[in-house]
Design a protein around this motif. Structure first.
Motif, PDB file in Angstrom:
ATOM      1  N   UNK A   1      23.934   6.276  -4.068  1.00 45.11           N
ATOM      2  CA  UNK A   1      23.324   7.377  -4.812  1.00 45.11           C
ATOM      3  C   UNK A   1      22.171   7.921  -3.963  1.00 45.11           C
ATOM      4  N   UNK A   2      22.158   9.234  -3.759  1.00 49.45           N
ATOM      5  CA  UNK A   2      21.061   9.873  -3.028  1.00 49.45           C
ATOM      6  C   UNK A   2      20.107  10.532  -4.032  1.00 49.45           C
ATOM      7  N   UNK A   3      18.825  10.299  -3.821  1.00 50.85           N
ATOM      8  CA  UNK A   3      17.786  10.900  -4.650  1.00 50.85           C
ATOM      9  C   UNK A   3      16.884  11.767  -3.777  1.00 50.85           C
ATOM     10  N   UNK A   4      16.401  12.859  -4.340  1.00 49.81           N
ATOM     11  CA  UNK A   4      15.282  13.586  -3.732  1.00 49.81           C
ATOM     12  C   UNK A   4      14.043  13.204  -4.525  1.00 49.81           C
ATOM     13  N   UNK A   5      13.093  12.573  -3.839  1.00 47.36           N
ATOM     14  CA  UNK A   5      11.862  12.107  -4.485  1.00 47.36           C
ATOM     15  C   UNK A   5      10.696  12.946  -3.966  1.00 47.36           C
ATOM     16  N   UNK A   6       9.847  13.386  -4.876  1.00 47.90           N
ATOM     17  CA  UNK A   6       8.751  14.290  -4.527  1.00 47.90           C
ATOM     18  C   UNK A   6       7.425  13.712  -5.003  1.00 47.90           C
ATOM     19  N   UNK A   7       6.413  13.775  -4.120  1.00 52.49           N
ATOM     20  CA  UNK A   7       5.045  13.500  -4.562  1.00 52.49           C
ATOM     21  C   UNK A   7       4.207  14.750  -4.325  1.00 52.49           C
ATOM     22  N   UNK A   8       2.885  14.617  -4.351  1.00 57.26           N
ATOM     23  CA  UNK A   8       2.037  15.807  -4.230  1.00 57.26           C
ATOM     24  C   UNK A   8       2.041  16.398  -2.833  1.00 57.26           C
ATOM     25  N   UNK A   9       2.625  15.665  -1.854  1.00 60.25           N
ATOM     26  CA  UNK A   9       2.583  16.142  -0.464  1.00 60.25           C
ATOM     27  C   UNK A   9       3.922  16.654   0.047  1.00 60.25           C
ATOM     28  N   UNK A  10       5.015  16.406  -0.673  1.00 64.78           N
ATOM     29  CA  UNK A  10       6.320  16.862  -0.201  1.00 64.78           C
ATOM     30  C   UNK A  10       7.447  16.062  -0.833  1.00 64.78           C
ATOM     31  N   UNK A  11       8.672  16.249  -0.304  1.00 63.01           N
ATOM     32  CA  UNK A  11       9.812  15.508  -0.843  1.00 63.01           C
ATOM     33  C   UNK A  11      10.577  14.828   0.286  1.00 63.01           C
ATOM     34  N   UNK A  12      11.388  13.813  -0.093  1.00 56.77           N
ATOM     35  CA  UNK A  12      12.113  13.024   0.901  1.00 56.77           C
ATOM     36  C   UNK A  12      13.410  12.523   0.276  1.00 56.77           C
ATOM     37  N   UNK A  13      14.420  12.368   1.137  1.00 50.60           N
ATOM     38  CA  UNK A  13      15.704  11.847   0.660  1.00 50.60           C
ATOM     39  C   UNK A  13      15.677  10.326   0.634  1.00 50.60           C
ATOM     40  N   UNK A  14      16.197   9.778  -0.460  1.00 50.43           N
ATOM     41  CA  UNK A  14      16.197   8.332  -0.675  1.00 50.43           C
ATOM     42  C   UNK A  14      17.622   7.884  -0.993  1.00 50.43           C
TER      43      UNK A  14
ATOM     44  N   UNK B   1       8.227   3.779  -8.389  1.00 49.77           N
ATOM     45  CA  UNK B   1       7.675   3.105  -7.216  1.00 49.77           C
ATOM     46  C   UNK B   1       8.875   2.554  -6.446  1.00 49.77           C
ATOM     47  N   UNK B   2       9.033   2.965  -5.189  1.00 46.39           N
ATOM     48  CA  UNK B   2      10.214   2.584  -4.408  1.00 46.39           C
ATOM     49  C   UNK B   2       9.787   1.857  -3.138  1.00 46.39           C
ATOM     50  N   UNK B   3      10.480   0.764  -2.835  1.00 41.41           N
ATOM     51  CA  UNK B   3      10.206   0.003  -1.617  1.00 41.41           C
ATOM     52  C   UNK B   3      11.474  -0.036  -0.772  1.00 41.41           C
ATOM     53  N   UNK B   4      11.310   0.184   0.530  1.00 43.94           N
ATOM     54  CA  UNK B   4      12.461   0.169   1.418  1.00 43.94           C
ATOM     55  C   UNK B   4      12.049   0.439   2.848  1.00 43.94           C
ATOM     56  N   UNK B   5      13.006   0.909   3.668  1.00 45.37           N
ATOM     57  CA  UNK B   5      12.705   1.179   5.068  1.00 45.37           C
ATOM     58  C   UNK B   5      13.362   2.487   5.502  1.00 45.37           C
ATOM     59  N   UNK B   6      12.833   3.061   6.570  1.00 41.68           N
ATOM     60  CA  UNK B   6      13.367   4.317   7.096  1.00 41.68           C
ATOM     61  C   UNK B   6      14.644   4.074   7.890  1.00 41.68           C
TER      62      UNK B   6
ATOM     63  N   UNK C   1       0.848  -1.198   0.000  1.00 45.15           N
ATOM     64  CA  UNK C   1       0.000   0.000   0.000  1.00 45.15           C
ATOM     65  C   UNK C   1       0.882   1.245   0.000  1.00 45.15           C
ATOM     66  N   UNK C   2       0.547   2.202  -0.843  1.00 44.70           N
ATOM     67  CA  UNK C   2       1.363   3.399  -0.983  1.00 44.70           C
ATOM     68  C   UNK C   2       1.317   4.262   0.278  1.00 44.70           C
ATOM     69  N   UNK C   3       2.478   4.787   0.666  1.00 47.44           N
ATOM     70  CA  UNK C   3       2.586   5.760   1.749  1.00 47.44           C
ATOM     71  C   UNK C   3       2.895   7.124   1.141  1.00 47.44           C
ATOM     72  N   UNK C   4       2.125   8.143   1.517  1.00 48.54           N
ATOM     73  CA  UNK C   4       2.431   9.494   1.058  1.00 48.54           C
ATOM     74  C   UNK C   4       3.667  10.005   1.783  1.00 48.54           C
ATOM     75  N   UNK C   5       4.451  10.820   1.098  1.00 51.29           N
ATOM     76  CA  UNK C   5       5.695  11.321   1.685  1.00 51.29           C
ATOM     77  C   UNK C   5       5.427  12.130   2.953  1.00 51.29           C
ATOM     78  N   UNK C   6       4.318  12.860   2.983  1.00 51.27           N
ATOM     79  CA  UNK C   6       4.008  13.655   4.177  1.00 51.27           C
ATOM     80  C   UNK C   6       3.744  12.787   5.402  1.00 51.27           C
ATOM     81  N   UNK C   7       3.463  11.486   5.188  1.00 51.60           N
ATOM     82  CA  UNK C   7       3.179  10.583   6.311  1.00 51.60           C
ATOM     83  C   UNK C   7       4.415   9.835   6.801  1.00 51.60           C
ATOM     84  N   UNK C   8       5.562  10.015   6.138  1.00 47.56           N
ATOM     85  CA  UNK C   8       6.750   9.245   6.514  1.00 47.56           C
ATOM     86  C   UNK C   8       7.242   9.588   7.919  1.00 47.56           C
TER      87      UNK C   8
END
Length: 379
Positions: A33-46, A65-70, A1-8
């Protein structure tokens, strides 16, 4: 199930998550490699291991679509450690992520939602009326014209007022509409040919109650932008013109009207300007015995009228006479005009005593976003 970036931020470390978004920045290192990923609610470092990245290279602009852990980096920066990813969209070309457009979309949605909630809480019902009419209307505004299969002319509306009045006359229900109106006038930083407007027609509300409602609406909209508005002063147009003329006795001529119109564009407000002479405003508004119209306008930000409140005329004979006079005046300038007979039928059947409220969403956004160009508040 998708998690919005604002909910991380609500998710525990080491908990698996699935996010979707666009890559807006990419930083390569020897092993990671570090990525900045953005959805409609914000951005997060990956973070992606270099070996995984090299097997399926990612580009800025890709939607993944990215799967992983915090986890937290050595500098204590919250990040996602990516286990696997797959491409949802790989654009041919990518325009830079437009945060300004996103912010404008949210601002416009906020204004429309605030207005809708305000009216709904007071029992005013939202409707959608037609944008095209077979009738041009009798106004100084030249309507945009199109045709049905090249045969019958149709006109884009320049106001919602007449359609709302027709419905209120038939139902006695308080109604409002938010939509587009089109005005075939000159374009400038402050004028457009297409506006987003809100218009309401509320029966059995007196003029002072209408002004109070509009004032509360203005304050509610301001609060949605974090601004508190105190009591708004009122001044009559006669008082303003007296100051402009510098004379105790003066006439409200057409020349004075031009001077007044220039002056109100310089007034920061908020201020309510009231009681224009009847000949300066719509003949469809009630006039007092002294010839002034029951018409008040909220000015703010040096942009002219943000909200207008008027008491609608219910005098059928006066309405017909005023429209006829206007049509004759337009005819003398070479313009033919036509009025929807169903509007006249509705007025003949009796419009309840009603207040009209008109709100310019574009001007409100210009004022509270501190923009001096109307194009900057349009999507």
């Amino acid at each position: 199930m998708r998690t919005k970036i604002s909910d991380l931020d609500k998710i525990d470390e080491n908990q698996n998550v699935d996010i979707k978004g666009r890559v807006i920045a990419l930083r390569k290192h020897e092993k990671t490699v570090f990525l900045d990923v953005e959805d409609e609610t914000g951005k997060y470092q990956v973070l992606v291991e270099r070996s995984i990245f090299d097997s399926s290279p990612i580009r800025v602009g890709d939607i993944l679509n990215l799967e992983g852990h915090k986890f937290k980096t050595g500098t204590n920066h919250p990040s996602l450690q990516i286990r696997e990813y797959n491409f949802l969209v790989r654009p041919v070309d990518y325009m830079t992520s437009d945060s300004e457009t996103r912010e404008l979309i949210l601002d416009r949605a906020n204004v429309e939602n605030t207005i809708s909630s305000f009216f709904r809480d007071r029992g005013v019902i939202k409707v959608d009326t037609k944008v095209l009419s077979e009738y041009s209307g009798s106004s100084d505004i030249i309507p945009f014209k199109t045709s049905h299969r090249g045969k019958k002319d149709h006109f884009l509306r320049f106001t919602m007022e007449l359609e709302l009045k027709k419905l209120v006359a038939k139902t006695q229900m308080p109604l409002f509409e938010i939509g587009h109106v089109f005005r075939n006038l000159g374009k400038s930083n402050r004028r457009s040919i297409e506006y987003t407007s809100c218009e309401a027609c509320i029966p059995y509300l007196d003029f002072e109650e209408g002004i109070t409602m509009a004032e509360n609406l203005f304050k509610t909209l301001a609060q949605s932008y974090g601004k508190e508005i105190g009591e708004i002063p009122r001044v009559s147009i006669e008082e303003i013109c007296k100051q402009l003329s510098g004379k105790p006795n003066f006439e409200l001529t057409d020349d004075m009207k031009k001077i007044y119109k220039k002056q109100i564009k310089k007034m920061d407000g908020p201020i309510i300007v009231a009681s224009p002479p009847g000949q300066w405003t719509s003949p469809l508004y009630v006039q007092d015995e002294n010839g002034t119209a029951r018409d008040s306008r909220f000015l703010y930000g040096g942009l002219g009228t943000i909200i207008q409140v008027c008491e609608e005329s219910t005098d059928y004979d006066r309405i017909v006479r005023s429209i006829s006079d206007q049509q004759e005046r337009l005819r003398s300038t070479g313009r033919e005009s036509s009025v929807d007979p169903s509007f006249l039928d509705a007025m003949r059947s009796g419009l309840p005593p009603s207040i009209g409220i008109h709100i310019s969403l574009d001007r409100f956004l210009m004022a509270f976003r501190d923009e001096n160009n109307i194009g900057r508040v349009k999507i």
